[in-house]
Design a protein around this motif. Structure first.
Motif, PDB file in Angstrom:
ATOM      1  N   TYR A   1    -115.619   7.462  -7.085  1.00 14.86           N
ATOM      2  CA  TYR A   1    -114.995   8.607  -6.501  1.00 14.86           C
ATOM      3  C   TYR A   1    -115.729   8.828  -5.421  1.00 14.86           C
ATOM      4  O   TYR A   1    -116.552   8.572  -5.507  1.00 14.86           O
ATOM      5  CB  TYR A   1    -115.263   9.839  -7.859  1.00 14.86           C
ATOM      6  CG  TYR A   1    -114.482   9.501  -8.895  1.00 14.86           C
ATOM      7  CD1 TYR A   1    -112.923  10.420  -8.985  1.00 14.86           C
ATOM      8  CD2 TYR A   1    -114.449   8.789 -10.184  1.00 14.86           C
ATOM      9  CE1 TYR A   1    -112.279  10.681  -9.743  1.00 14.86           C
ATOM     10  CE2 TYR A   1    -113.524   9.378 -11.202  1.00 14.86           C
ATOM     11  CZ  TYR A   1    -112.383   9.738 -10.808  1.00 14.86           C
ATOM     12  OH  TYR A   1    -111.398  10.063 -12.195  1.00 14.86           O
ATOM     13  N   GLU A   2    -114.676   9.290  -4.219  1.00 10.19           N
ATOM     14  CA  GLU A   2    -115.573  10.248  -3.626  1.00 10.19           C
ATOM     15  C   GLU A   2    -114.559  11.300  -3.210  1.00 10.19           C
ATOM     16  O   GLU A   2    -113.339  10.955  -2.426  1.00 10.19           O
ATOM     17  CB  GLU A   2    -115.816   9.523  -2.350  1.00 10.19           C
ATOM     18  CG  GLU A   2    -116.583  10.366  -0.730  1.00 10.19           C
ATOM     19  CD  GLU A   2    -116.547   9.320   0.376  1.00 10.19           C
ATOM     20  OE1 GLU A   2    -117.428   8.809  -0.386  1.00 10.19           O
ATOM     21  OE2 GLU A   2    -115.906   9.366   1.081  1.00 10.19           O
ATOM     22  N   LEU A   3    -115.226  12.793  -3.089  1.00 12.19           N
ATOM     23  CA  LEU A   3    -114.366  14.238  -3.679  1.00 12.19           C
ATOM     24  C   LEU A   3    -114.980  15.253  -2.726  1.00 12.19           C
ATOM     25  O   LEU A   3    -116.208  15.135  -3.212  1.00 12.19           O
ATOM     26  CB  LEU A   3    -114.271  14.804  -4.881  1.00 12.19           C
ATOM     27  CG  LEU A   3    -113.414  15.491  -4.702  1.00 12.19           C
ATOM     28  CD1 LEU A   3    -111.935  15.788  -4.494  1.00 12.19           C
ATOM     29  CD2 LEU A   3    -113.721  16.161  -6.213  1.00 12.19           C
TER      30      LEU A   3
ATOM     31  N   GLU B   1    -107.735   9.793 -13.246  1.00 16.68           N
ATOM     32  CA  GLU B   1    -107.255   8.354 -12.671  1.00 16.68           C
ATOM     33  C   GLU B   1    -107.553   7.471 -13.886  1.00 16.68           C
ATOM     34  O   GLU B   1    -107.973   7.779 -15.323  1.00 16.68           O
ATOM     35  CB  GLU B   1    -107.952   8.036 -11.791  1.00 16.68           C
ATOM     36  CG  GLU B   1    -108.515   8.840 -10.619  1.00 16.68           C
ATOM     37  CD  GLU B   1    -108.825   8.401  -9.237  1.00 16.68           C
ATOM     38  OE1 GLU B   1    -109.270   7.218  -9.591  1.00 16.68           O
ATOM     39  OE2 GLU B   1    -109.166   8.958  -8.006  1.00 16.68           O
TER      40      GLU B   1
ATOM     41  N   PHE C   1    -118.189  13.674 -15.082  1.00 18.33           N
ATOM     42  CA  PHE C   1    -117.566  12.524 -15.191  1.00 18.33           C
ATOM     43  C   PHE C   1    -117.136  12.531 -16.450  1.00 18.33           C
ATOM     44  O   PHE C   1    -118.210  12.451 -17.495  1.00 18.33           O
ATOM     45  CB  PHE C   1    -118.340  11.248 -14.660  1.00 18.33           C
ATOM     46  CG  PHE C   1    -117.809  11.274 -12.588  1.00 18.33           C
ATOM     47  CD1 PHE C   1    -116.836  11.268 -12.205  1.00 18.33           C
ATOM     48  CD2 PHE C   1    -119.111  12.639 -11.936  1.00 18.33           C
ATOM     49  CE1 PHE C   1    -116.905  11.862 -10.831  1.00 18.33           C
ATOM     50  CE2 PHE C   1    -119.426  12.263 -11.082  1.00 18.33           C
ATOM     51  CZ  PHE C   1    -118.229  11.813 -10.329  1.00 18.33           C
TER      52      PHE C   1
ATOM     53  N   THR D   1    -120.174  12.059  -4.172  1.00 16.07           N
ATOM     54  CA  THR D   1    -119.815  10.425  -4.723  1.00 16.07           C
ATOM     55  C   THR D   1    -120.473   9.932  -5.896  1.00 16.07           C
ATOM     56  O   THR D   1    -121.881  10.969  -6.898  1.00 16.07           O
ATOM     57  CB  THR D   1    -120.476  10.037  -3.575  1.00 16.07           C
ATOM     58  OG1 THR D   1    -119.976  10.447  -1.910  1.00 16.07           O
ATOM     59  CG2 THR D   1    -120.053   8.947  -3.082  1.00 16.07           C
ATOM     60  N   TYR D   2    -119.784   8.988  -6.073  1.00 14.60           N
ATOM     61  CA  TYR D   2    -119.633   7.949  -7.519  1.00 14.60           C
ATOM     62  C   TYR D   2    -119.492   6.887  -7.686  1.00 14.60           C
ATOM     63  O   TYR D   2    -118.796   6.607  -6.841  1.00 14.60           O
ATOM     64  CB  TYR D   2    -118.594   9.042  -8.640  1.00 14.60           C
ATOM     65  CG  TYR D   2    -118.782   8.551  -9.536  1.00 14.60           C
ATOM     66  CD1 TYR D   2    -119.762   8.779 -10.499  1.00 14.60           C
ATOM     67  CD2 TYR D   2    -117.997   7.425 -10.468  1.00 14.60           C
ATOM     68  CE1 TYR D   2    -120.597   8.288 -12.373  1.00 14.60           C
ATOM     69  CE2 TYR D   2    -117.911   7.586 -12.192  1.00 14.60           C
ATOM     70  CZ  TYR D   2    -118.984   7.991 -13.194  1.00 14.60           C
ATOM     71  OH  TYR D   2    -118.778   7.540 -14.028  1.00 14.60           O
TER      72      TYR D   2
ATOM     73  N   GLU E   1    -112.259  11.383 -15.750  1.00 15.11           N
ATOM     74  CA  GLU E   1    -111.862  12.280 -15.352  1.00 15.11           C
ATOM     75  C   GLU E   1    -112.682  12.847 -14.160  1.00 15.11           C
ATOM     76  O   GLU E   1    -113.872  12.769 -14.562  1.00 15.11           O
ATOM     77  CB  GLU E   1    -111.154  12.861 -16.464  1.00 15.11           C
ATOM     78  CG  GLU E   1    -110.787  14.908 -15.372  1.00 15.11           C
ATOM     79  CD  GLU E   1    -110.210  15.022 -16.895  1.00 15.11           C
ATOM     80  OE1 GLU E   1    -108.894  15.979 -17.110  1.00 15.11           O
ATOM     81  OE2 GLU E   1    -110.506  15.706 -18.355  1.00 15.11           O
ATOM     82  N   ILE E   2    -112.898  13.881 -13.155  1.00 15.10           N
ATOM     83  CA  ILE E   2    -113.586  14.578 -12.944  1.00 15.10           C
ATOM     84  C   ILE E   2    -113.021  15.681 -13.048  1.00 15.10           C
ATOM     85  O   ILE E   2    -112.009  15.911 -12.854  1.00 15.10           O
ATOM     86  CB  ILE E   2    -114.771  14.490 -11.225  1.00 15.10           C
ATOM     87  CG1 ILE E   2    -115.117  15.157 -10.660  1.00 15.10           C
ATOM     88  CG2 ILE E   2    -113.063  14.470 -10.353  1.00 15.10           C
ATOM     89  CD1 ILE E   2    -115.951  14.519 -10.000  1.00 15.10           C
TER      90      ILE E   2
END
Length: 129
Positions: free
Chosen positions: A107-109, A76, A53, A98-99, A61-62
């Motif tokens: 974030y959840e990706l 983002e 991150f 998940t962050y 950004e991730i």
């Protein structure tokens, strides 16, 4: 671990991290420093294979780097302010990332680039900027 002349990754000593730890959750308090990028690493194997991150003046950004190439990059709006302490929590479970910042989901990706060999340690990256 030093990368180039101005990037440093801070990770646990190998003897303190088990390769059996694949699904991870890490939580820590982080206080911003002025004049530096903010980088939180996870699944870090080496300077050519990691997730992070990343925060700078452009937002957040991730990023996933695999074999030295960017395979995932989502940007983002969102910044971490200097001179403030944040509670950061990162969970990585079989490609689901998940962050949280201060218990608020950021974030959840579900990483479409996930592979079961992409596990590694956690850490912080120090860069100028």
């Amino acid at each position: 671990m030093q990368y180039g002349s101005n990037v440093t990754e801070l990770t646990p000593k190998p003897e303190l991290w088990s390769q059996a730890w694949q699904d991870i959750e890490v939580e820590f308090d982080y206080t911003q420093l002025k004049g530096v990028d903010k980088n939180f690493l996870f699944s870090f194997r080496d300077v050519k294979n990691f997730y992070e991150f990343h925060y700078n003046n452009d937002g957040s950004e991730i990023v996933r780097v695999k074999n030295g190439r960017v395979h995932l990059s989502l940007h983002e709006q969102g910044w971490l302010l200097n001179d403030r302490t944040y509670n950061i929590k990162i969970r990585y479970n079989q490609g689901l990332i998940t962050y949280w910042i201060d218990d608020i989901p950021a974030y959840e990706l579900n990483d479409w680039t996930y592979d079961p060999l992409s596990y590694g340690t956690v850490g912080l990256r120090a860069t100028p900027g």
